[in-house]
Design a protein around this motif. Structure first.
Motif, short mmCIF file in Angstrom:
data_model
loop_
_atom_site.label_atom_id
_atom_site.label_comp_id
_atom_site.label_asym_id
_atom_site.label_seq_id
_atom_site.Cartn_x
_atom_site.Cartn_y
_atom_site.Cartn_z
N PRO A 232 38.80 46.40 9.62
CA PRO A 232 40.07 45.91 9.07
C PRO A 232 41.16 46.95 8.91
CG PRO A 232 38.40 46.06 7.35
CD PRO A 232 37.70 46.32 8.64
N ARG A 233 40.82 48.20 8.71
CA ARG A 233 41.86 49.19 8.43
C ARG A 233 42.10 50.08 9.65
NH1 ARG A 233 41.42 51.39 2.17
NH2 ARG A 233 42.17 49.47 1.21
N ARG A 234 43.37 50.19 10.02
CA ARG A 234 43.77 51.03 11.15
C ARG A 234 44.76 52.06 10.65
NH1 ARG A 234 47.37 48.84 16.30
NH2 ARG A 234 48.31 50.84 16.81
N MET A 235 44.52 53.33 10.95
CA MET A 235 45.37 54.42 10.44
C MET A 235 45.72 55.39 11.55
SD MET A 235 43.22 55.08 6.93
CE MET A 235 41.67 54.82 7.80
N TRP A 236 46.90 55.95 11.45
CA TRP A 236 47.36 57.01 12.34
C TRP A 236 46.84 58.31 11.73
CZ3 TRP A 236 52.38 56.28 15.38
CH2 TRP A 236 52.62 57.36 16.22
N ALA A 237 45.78 58.86 12.31
CA ALA A 237 45.07 59.97 11.68
C ALA A 237 45.65 61.34 12.01
CB ALA A 237 43.60 59.94 12.09
N GLY A 238 46.35 61.47 13.13
CA GLY A 238 46.89 62.78 13.49
C GLY A 238 47.40 62.78 14.91
N GLY A 239 47.86 63.95 15.32
CA GLY A 239 48.38 64.08 16.67
C GLY A 239 48.62 65.53 17.03
N ARG A 240 48.71 65.77 18.34
CA ARG A 240 48.98 67.11 18.88
C ARG A 240 50.01 66.97 20.00
NH1 ARG A 240 44.49 65.84 17.44
NH2 ARG A 240 44.06 64.74 19.39
N PHE A 241 51.00 67.87 20.02
CA PHE A 241 52.13 67.76 20.93
C PHE A 241 52.39 69.09 21.62
CE2 PHE A 241 52.57 64.97 17.38
CZ PHE A 241 53.07 63.79 17.88
N GLU B 285 48.83 63.75 22.08
CA GLU B 285 47.51 63.18 21.85
C GLU B 285 47.54 62.50 20.49
OE1 GLU B 285 44.75 66.42 22.30
OE2 GLU B 285 44.34 65.83 24.37
N HIS B 286 47.26 61.21 20.48
CA HIS B 286 47.42 60.37 19.30
C HIS B 286 46.05 59.93 18.82
CE1 HIS B 286 49.05 56.16 17.83
NE2 HIS B 286 48.52 56.85 16.85
N ASP B 287 45.69 60.28 17.59
CA ASP B 287 44.40 59.93 17.01
C ASP B 287 44.56 58.68 16.14
OD1 ASP B 287 43.22 62.29 18.03
OD2 ASP B 287 43.96 63.43 16.32
N ILE B 288 43.82 57.63 16.49
CA ILE B 288 43.80 56.41 15.70
C ILE B 288 42.39 56.24 15.15
CG2 ILE B 288 44.22 53.91 15.70
CD1 ILE B 288 45.77 54.33 18.35
N VAL B 289 42.28 55.91 13.86
CA VAL B 289 40.96 55.67 13.27
C VAL B 289 40.95 54.28 12.65
CG1 VAL B 289 41.57 56.79 11.07
CG2 VAL B 289 39.17 56.56 11.72
N TYR B 290 39.86 53.58 12.90
CA TYR B 290 39.61 52.27 12.30
C TYR B 290 38.43 52.44 11.33
CZ TYR B 290 42.21 50.51 16.38
OH TYR B 290 43.16 50.27 17.35
N ARG B 291 38.51 51.76 10.19
CA ARG B 291 37.43 51.88 9.21
C ARG B 291 37.22 50.56 8.49
NH1 ARG B 291 38.70 54.68 3.60
NH2 ARG B 291 37.15 53.08 3.13
N ASP B 292 36.04 50.47 7.85
CA ASP B 292 35.74 49.32 7.00
C ASP B 292 36.63 49.35 5.76
OD1 ASP B 292 33.53 47.81 8.17
OD2 ASP B 292 32.34 49.63 7.89
N ALA B 293 36.84 48.18 5.17
CA ALA B 293 37.48 48.12 3.86
C ALA B 293 36.53 48.74 2.83
CB ALA B 293 37.80 46.68 3.49
N PRO B 294 37.06 49.42 1.83
CA PRO B 294 36.17 50.04 0.84
C PRO B 294 35.43 49.00 0.02
CG PRO B 294 38.47 50.16 0.13
CD PRO B 294 38.48 49.64 1.53
N ALA B 295 34.23 49.33 -0.36
CA ALA B 295 33.46 48.44 -1.22
C ALA B 295 34.01 48.49 -2.63
CB ALA B 295 31.99 48.87 -1.20
N LEU C 181 61.13 73.78 19.31
CA LEU C 181 59.73 73.55 19.03
C LEU C 181 58.95 73.52 20.34
CD1 LEU C 181 57.81 72.97 16.64
CD2 LEU C 181 58.22 70.53 17.01
N ALA C 182 57.88 74.31 20.40
CA ALA C 182 57.04 74.36 21.60
C ALA C 182 55.77 73.54 21.44
CB ALA C 182 56.68 75.81 21.92
N ALA C 183 55.22 73.50 20.24
CA ALA C 183 53.98 72.76 19.99
C ALA C 183 53.94 72.35 18.52
CB ALA C 183 52.76 73.60 20.34
N PHE C 184 53.24 71.27 18.27
CA PHE C 184 53.11 70.77 16.90
C PHE C 184 51.82 69.98 16.82
CE2 PHE C 184 53.95 67.30 13.75
CZ PHE C 184 54.12 68.09 12.63
#
Length: 292
Positions: free
Chosen positions: A87-96, A147-157, A237-240
């Motif tokens: 159920p939960r989708r989050m934008w966890a990070g990225g590299r450019f 590079e785009h990191d997406i994480v999906y997780r369960d809803a918390p108990a 900016l060269a990298a982030f």
């Protein structure tokens, strides 16, 4: 391998290698609107002006029909991204990596490729990670890779404890305090055509998702970190890279901070981070500016 809850990771991995190509034009209006949203005193953008780093997120927006949205305001699962049944989708990070500038008024193309889908059992349950690589090109070829990191997780108990927070680094030389009010979050959602209800629907986010307030967008926090850098240096900016550590909610101010490091052959490094009102780390990042 099929996990409880119909999570078939092998089926989801068949999305690896899937590509999507989108075209757009880097128009001036969203640039002016984001500048106002970030409270910048920029000149009116004109054709040929350089697009600031990360502001390519104003383009290539998903335009799902209203009938194709899920209950959380996101487009229904499937299509380009794998239909992860968590159920939960989050934008966890990225590299450019920034190779050359994009300019207002030019035609731009984004080629996106799903490069990995993986699963692990975390302390709070199942986690599925999707890695997407984007190449954004303008008239002169590829301008940046992401590079785009997406994480999906369960809803918390019920009654589940949150991970222990980490104190933010000390030694900030730059700091900007941000008040994440409803208007800031609404404007950013509107600019990025982001229908995710956790950013603007207080009743939904507190009852259905169980959060204490509206969630500040991860990309907005990353944009504010780069904006802090831009307020203190004109070096390109060269990298982030950035990684989300802890959610930020609209119930209290937060701060974006920076600590420039030393110069090296590849450029100058700056540690950047966001911290909440209690001084806990919420996002960590590093920027590399091109050598002078």
């Amino acid at each position: 391998m099929t996990l409880p809850g119909l999570l078939d990771i092998e089926h989801l991995r068949t999305w690896v290698g899937k590509q999507e190509v989108m075209t757009d034009t880097a128009t001036a209006f969203p640039v002016a609107a984001l500048s106002a949203t970030l409270d910048r005193d920029d000149a009116k953008p004109r054709p040929g002006d350089v697009l600031p780093p990360l502001w390519h997120w104003l383009y290539f927006l998903p335009l799902a029909r209203h009938s194709q949205l899920g209950p959380d305001g996101h487009p229904q699962r499937g299509g380009f991204l794998p239909p992860v049944p968590l159920p939960r989708r989050m934008w966890a990070g990225g590299r450019f990596n920034f190779r050359k500038p994009l300019h207002i008024g030019e035609a731009i193309t984004r080629t996106s490729t799903i490069t990995d889908v993986s699963m692990k059992e975390g302390r709070t349950g199942r986690l599925v990670f999707v890695l997407v690589r984007h190449e954004v090109a303008g008239a002169d070829g590829v301008a940046l890779t992401e590079e785009h990191d997406i994480v999906y997780r369960d809803a918390p108990a019920a009654g589940e404890a949150s991970p222990p927070p980490r104190p933010a680094p000390g030694g900030a030389q730059w700091r900007r305090d941000i008040v994440p009010d409803d208007v800031l979050l609404f404007r950013y959602s509107a600019l990025t055509f982001n229908g995710h209800r956790i950013h603007y629907d207080r009743r939904y986010v507190t009852t259905a998702e169980g959060y204490p307030g509206l969630v500040v967008h991860g990309p907005l926090i990353a944009t504010l970190l780069v904006d802090l850098l831009r307020r203190h240096t004109d070096a390109p900016l060269a990298a982030f890279r950035f990684r989300a550590v802890r959610p930020i909610f609209d119930i209290a101010p937060f701060a974006v901070c920076g600590a420039p490091g030393g110069d090296g052959p590849d450029g100058s490094k700056t540690a950047l981070w966001a911290q909440d009102s209690d001084g806990f780390l919420c996002m960590e990042a590093e920027a590399v500016t091109a050598p002078g």
